[in-house]
Scaffold this motif. Structure first.
Motif, short mmCIF file in Angstrom:
data_model
loop_
_atom_site.label_atom_id
_atom_site.label_comp_id
_atom_site.label_asym_id
_atom_site.label_seq_id
_atom_site.Cartn_x
_atom_site.Cartn_y
_atom_site.Cartn_z
N TYR A 1 -2.60 7.96 2.80
CA TYR A 1 -3.09 8.66 1.62
C TYR A 1 -4.18 9.69 1.90
O TYR A 1 -4.47 10.53 1.07
N LYS B 1 7.03 14.42 -19.76
CA LYS B 1 7.22 14.69 -21.18
C LYS B 1 6.31 15.84 -21.56
O LYS B 1 5.11 15.78 -21.33
N TYR B 2 6.89 16.92 -22.09
CA TYR B 2 6.08 18.11 -22.33
C TYR B 2 6.70 18.92 -23.46
O TYR B 2 7.87 18.74 -23.80
N SER B 3 5.92 19.81 -24.03
CA SER B 3 6.46 20.62 -25.12
C SER B 3 6.79 22.01 -24.61
O SER B 3 6.14 22.53 -23.72
N LEU C 1 0.79 -1.23 0.00
CA LEU C 1 0.00 0.00 0.00
C LEU C 1 0.83 1.28 0.00
O LEU C 1 0.55 2.18 -0.78
N PRO C 2 1.86 1.41 0.85
CA PRO C 2 2.54 2.70 0.89
C PRO C 2 3.25 3.09 -0.40
O PRO C 2 3.55 4.26 -0.61
N LYS C 3 3.53 2.13 -1.27
CA LYS C 3 4.20 2.46 -2.53
C LYS C 3 3.14 2.87 -3.55
O LYS C 3 2.38 2.05 -4.03
N ALA C 4 3.11 4.17 -3.88
CA ALA C 4 2.07 4.68 -4.76
C ALA C 4 2.19 4.08 -6.15
O ALA C 4 3.30 3.86 -6.65
N ALA C 5 1.05 3.81 -6.77
CA ALA C 5 1.05 3.18 -8.10
C ALA C 5 1.42 4.19 -9.18
O ALA C 5 2.04 3.85 -10.18
N VAL C 6 1.02 5.45 -9.00
CA VAL C 6 1.41 6.50 -9.94
C VAL C 6 1.84 7.69 -9.12
O VAL C 6 1.29 7.96 -8.06
N SER C 7 2.84 8.41 -9.61
CA SER C 7 3.27 9.58 -8.86
C SER C 7 2.35 10.74 -9.19
O SER C 7 1.78 10.82 -10.28
N ALA C 8 2.20 11.64 -8.25
CA ALA C 8 1.23 12.72 -8.42
C ALA C 8 1.80 13.90 -9.18
O ALA C 8 1.15 14.93 -9.30
N SER C 9 3.03 13.76 -9.69
CA SER C 9 3.63 14.91 -10.37
C SER C 9 3.23 14.90 -11.85
O SER C 9 2.91 13.86 -12.41
N PRO C 10 3.24 16.07 -12.48
CA PRO C 10 2.84 16.15 -13.89
C PRO C 10 3.76 15.32 -14.77
O PRO C 10 4.88 14.97 -14.37
N SER C 11 3.28 15.07 -15.97
CA SER C 11 4.03 14.25 -16.91
C SER C 11 5.42 14.82 -17.14
O SER C 11 5.62 16.02 -17.19
N VAL D 1 -1.38 14.57 -15.28
CA VAL D 1 -1.58 15.45 -14.15
C VAL D 1 -1.48 16.88 -14.64
O VAL D 1 -0.55 17.24 -15.35
N PRO E 1 -2.64 0.95 -4.20
CA PRO E 1 -2.60 -0.51 -4.17
C PRO E 1 -3.29 -1.03 -2.90
O PRO E 1 -2.97 -0.58 -1.81
#
Lengths: 159, 515, 224
Positions: free
Chosen positions: B90, A57-59, A45-55, C54, B110
């Protein structure tokens, strides 16, 4: 005072038990297994599945009048973008020592935290940084350039 | 010199190799729990187990003695504790953001969704189990001397459990949470009904003060959320854990579970299987007991009909622990914890319902906020706390429905309890109440005469009848407790299943009008 | 004691089985696992993981790209699957802009029905694709959106017929009922049409209100 029950066992001896308590052992083992599996879930659980920071990759739209050798830093990003006669390239401004943000100066970059210095192409010139600043992948796309912070390219690659 | 060095080095090497086995022996220093002695040291040598007695009476180990309800409550608490701590990784206690974080827990964390479901179900299991546990302790007359104080502690635990569940209700910050807490907070304000009637609200506004302290503001907002969060994750769990420690310790100090006087004639340990203790020299005496006030442990006669707690009691406890876990996990599988729309202070939920265990109160709150929300609950609460001091008889201790009247009286009380509450509710639902008959009636009259108070008076009357009929305080207590339990069930069921928009009566939620 | 051992054994096995089932369903059996498992780039299969866009400025975290993986930032998916196609070229950079700003729906969700907003307790289901332009108006107010004739015609119509005097739309307009009654005179229309537009809706709605007892519509329709 009671008489000693000589034919009986002493109270310090084991209670008569089945020599192998399969039921008890199976119960305890399955409980241990259930705990073990639940630990997996809890530790996951404590290991987040996606990070909350923006992508990453950007233009970016480079200013038309960007003098050669001067860094353009896209707002909110830790990247310095340069343009010279051969093309456009981007260097990460995250210090390879402990992650401070390096500042572009006349000779290249300097890190405010522990005094690391880098040349204009990112090579270490001073201080504790173990590796040169990585060059990031730049590609032409849309109206400007697309920078991918997650992909590094060989030093000297210009688009 | 050289020789000594080499032997020390050698010793170091030998020590290093035996580190694992040494660690094992240091942890399990009493040896394998096979003999009575090592079994005892297994219990009292362990900080987590030593609140148990080293031997347990066979009477207490029967399933029907307690139905394991105390352990179920404890297990549910432990499950909410573990899952709750995990959810805190969370959860973000700030309006709107809180709702987003619950959505994240549901969709991308998760195991998050599973954990939240288990947390929610374990909380409900805990509330149900703590109520049933209280009923068990009452019906087996386990509140009597020397257990009065422990009944008192349990009384505090009941309130703390409800408060924990209630504070957790706000945290998702959805419509359900927002309006349930709005209602709850307004119930806290309801003593104003009395102070208004007396005309002293201006100087003495206890209701307004309660509400403001609870919410930290004049309405449910970010201040309330952080308060509820603090109460839910810090203050109340600490209070609960502390009371629980006292509760368990008192069980031990009060001589285990309540048992009938003639218990040793009823259960007999199998002599072959359970070797009697304290039958050989030297007989153990408890010298300390002579100077300590209170019950002395039996001297001379051994604790017969007992078996070693290790493993007999521990198999029972672990079994119930895993059974509770299983129940919570099955429920978590079957049903997701609810999450409605994001809280919107401008659009009230209709019907806005409090948590289910407060819906009985909400049902009588619909007539008088003060009586339903404060008056009658306080009366019940104080009455519950005083039971051990008002009934001091000894007959029937430790037995289900023990005491004069017994199961038969409980049966009749149930019929009476269900019948009166349903009848009064039916009148109120079918014909309305005083306000519908006499529109100009002052609120104070309704505060004093409403379905809640009428039911209470009818129950009290029945209890006094039982008390005189059997000439026994226990009989009065049995009648009153049973009646109130039935009333609680009836009102809760009506509030949960038969009340729709505008708190009108509906036979089924399918009949609720769409707008 | 035997009863207690059986209780422990059976409960533990039950817990074990359910935990394993939960782990399998969460880690392997979600719809997006299958979709990403089939997606390919020139370099081969992609790693199967949650993806999102995001946008801190719009406070959005849209996980739509977990299934619509062709629209995920930086992915070049070669696939015939309709779900995994890239987004068509539009004015905004979709990889930074996010999805729900224009399309509606529940961006945080990772399952189809939840994400498309066709569930209870989610007030903004997805707009039908052809009305996605209506969302331009949520940011580009009160300026007109260039090149979007339909949207500006619709808005002008709404203004001209004075709908705003009773109805609320995207936070504009509407009247509170007089005399301390709660609520608005006309319903909030911001979310009308989110579930698709029905040509006969207004006729049916008017008819229903004629049948209903009381209400402002009755007078409006000229009595009985």
């Amino acid at each position: 005072m009671t008489t000693k029950p000589t034919e009986k066992r002493s109270r310090f001896e084991p209670e008569p038990m089945p020599r192998r308590d399969f039921l008890g052992l199976a119960a305890l083992a399955s409980m241990a297994a259930a705990f073990f599996v639940s630990m997996f879930g809890m530790l996951k659980l404590p290991k987040a599945a996606v990070s909350a920071s923006p992508s990453k990759k950007y233009s970016v739209a480079l200013p038309d009048a960007l003098p050669e050798g001067e860094a353009f830093v896209p707002p909110g990003r830790s990247v310095a973008v340069f343009r010279d006669g051969e093309g456009v390239f981007a260097i990460s401004t995250v210090c390879t020592h402990l992650g401070c943000i390096v500042k572009p100066n006349a000779n290249g970059f300097e890190c405010p935290c522990h005094g690391s210095g880098f040349s204009k192409d990112g090579a270490v010139t001073k201080g504790p940084a173990p590796k040169p600043l990585p060059w990031l992948k730049v590609s032409k796309g849309g109206s400007g350039f697309v920078i991918d912070e997650e992909a590094t390219v060989k030093t000297g690659t210009k688009v | 010199m050289d020789e000594a060095n080499r032997s020390a080095l050698n010793e170091f090497w030998v020590n290093l190799k035996s580190v694992p086995s040494q660690i094992y022996r240091a942890m399990f220093r009493g040896g394998a729990p096979v003999s009575d002695r090592t079994r005892s040291s297994f219990v009292f040598g362990n900080v987590f187990l030593h609140l148990h007695s080293v031997r347990t009476h066979l009477w207490s180990l029967r399933w029907t003695a307690t139905m394991g309800l105390g352990i179920i409550t404890t297990a549910a608490f432990l499950i909410t504790l573990v899952t709750g701590v995990l959810l805190m990784f969370y959860y973000k206690p700030y309006p709107d953001v809180a709702y987003q974080s619950i959505k994240d827990i549901h969709f991308i964390v998760p195991t998050g969704r599973f954990m939240r479901n288990i947390h929610r179900w374990a909380a409900n299991v805990m509330v149900v189990a703590v109520l049933l546990h209280m009923a068990r302790a009452f019906y087996t007359a386990s509140y009597r001397k020397p257990r009065e104080f422990n009944w008192f502690i349990g009384w505090g635990l009941l309130v703390t459990t409800l408060a924990l569940s209630f504070t957790g209700y706000l945290l998702p910050w959805d419509q359900l949470a927002y309006w349930a807490i709005t209602i709850g907070a307004n119930i806290a304000q309801s003593p104003r009904e009395i102070t208004d009637a007396m005309g002293i609200t201006e100087f003495f506004d206890i209701g307004g003060l309660q509400r403001e302290v609870l919410l930290g503001s004049d309405k449910v907002g970010e201040e309330s959320l952080i308060r509820f969060y603090l109460l839910h994750v810090m203050i109340l769990p600490l209070v609960l854990a502390m009371l629980m420690a006292v509760h368990f310790w008192r069980i031990r100090k009060d001589g285990g579970l309540a048992k009938p006087v003639d218990v040793d004639d009823r259960v007999k340990a199998d002599a072959e299987e359970h070797y009697p203790v304290f039958t050989e020299e030297p007989q153990k005496t408890y010298q300390l007991a002579a100077v300590v006030k209170g019950r002395t442990p039996a001297v001379g006669s051994g604790p017969e009909n007992t078996v070693p707690s290790m493993p007999h009691l521990f198999y029972a406890e672990l079994g119930v622990l895993m059974f509770t876990t299983l129940i919570c996990i099955v429920l978590a599988f079957v049903s997701d914890a609810p999450l409605k729309e994001l809280a919107n202070p401008l659009v009230p939920e209709n019907p806005a319902k409090a948590p289910w265990y407060f819906l009985g109160l909400q049902e009588i709150v619909a007539f008088s906020a003060f009586m339903g929300g404060i008056g009658i609950p306080m009366l019940c609460w104080i009455g519950l706390g005083l039971i051990p001091f008002l009934d001091k008889e000894t007959e029937g201790t430790g037995e289900w429905f023990g005491g004069p009247g017994g199961a038969k009286l409980v049966g009749w009380s149930m019929i009476y309890g269900f019948a009166t509450s349903i009848a009064v509710e039916a009148v109120a639902i079918r014909f309305g109440w005083l306000r519908e008959w006499f529109p100009d009636i002052p609120q104070l009259v309704i505060t004093l005469v409403n379905p809640g108070t009428v039911i209470t008076v009818l129950y009290a009357g029945f209890s006094i009848w039982a008390l005189r009929r059997f000439n026994s305080t226990r009989a009065g207590a049995l009648a009153l407790f049973t009646c109130f339990l039935c009333g609680f069930i009836v009102l809760t069921v009506i509030g949960t299943y038969f009340r729709g928009p505008n708190w009108e009566f509906f036979w089924s939620p399918a009949d609720w009008n769409a707008h | 004691m035997k009863k207690n051992k059986y209780l422990l054994l059976i409960s533990s096995l039950g817990v074990l089985a359910l935990l394993v089932a939960a782990a399998v369903s969460e880690n392997f059996l979600k719809e997006w696992h299958a979709i990403q498992g089939q997606a390919r780039t020139q370099e081969g299969p992609i790693d199967v993981r949650l993806r999102q866009i995001v946008n801190p400025d719009l406070k959005k975290a849209d996980r739509c790209v977990t299934c619509h993986v062709g629209m995920a930032p930086g992915e070049q998916i070669l696939s015939d699957s309709k779900v995994a196609q890239p987004h068509k070229n539009v004015v905004h950079d979709t990889a930074t802009m996010g999805c729900t700003t224009c399309h509606g729906g529940q961006g945080q969700a990772t399952e189809k029905d939840d994400a498309h907003g066709n569930v209870h307790f989610w007030t903004e289901p997805m707009l039908p694709a052809k009305y996605a332009y209506a969302s331009c108006g949520t940011c580009h107010t009160p300026l007109n959106v260039p090149n979007l004739e339909t949207l500006s015609t619709a808005r002008k119509t709404f203004e001209r017929l004075d709908c705003y005097s009773c109805h609320r739309l995207d936070g504009r307009g509407g009247t509170l009922r007089p005399g301390g009654e709660t609520g608005m005179e006309g319903p909030d229309l911001s979310h009308v049409g989110l579930k698709g537009y029905n040509q006969n809706w207004y006729t049916a709605h008017a008819q229903k209100n004629v049948e209903a007892q009381g209400g402002p519509w009755r007078r409006f329709q000229g009595g009985q």
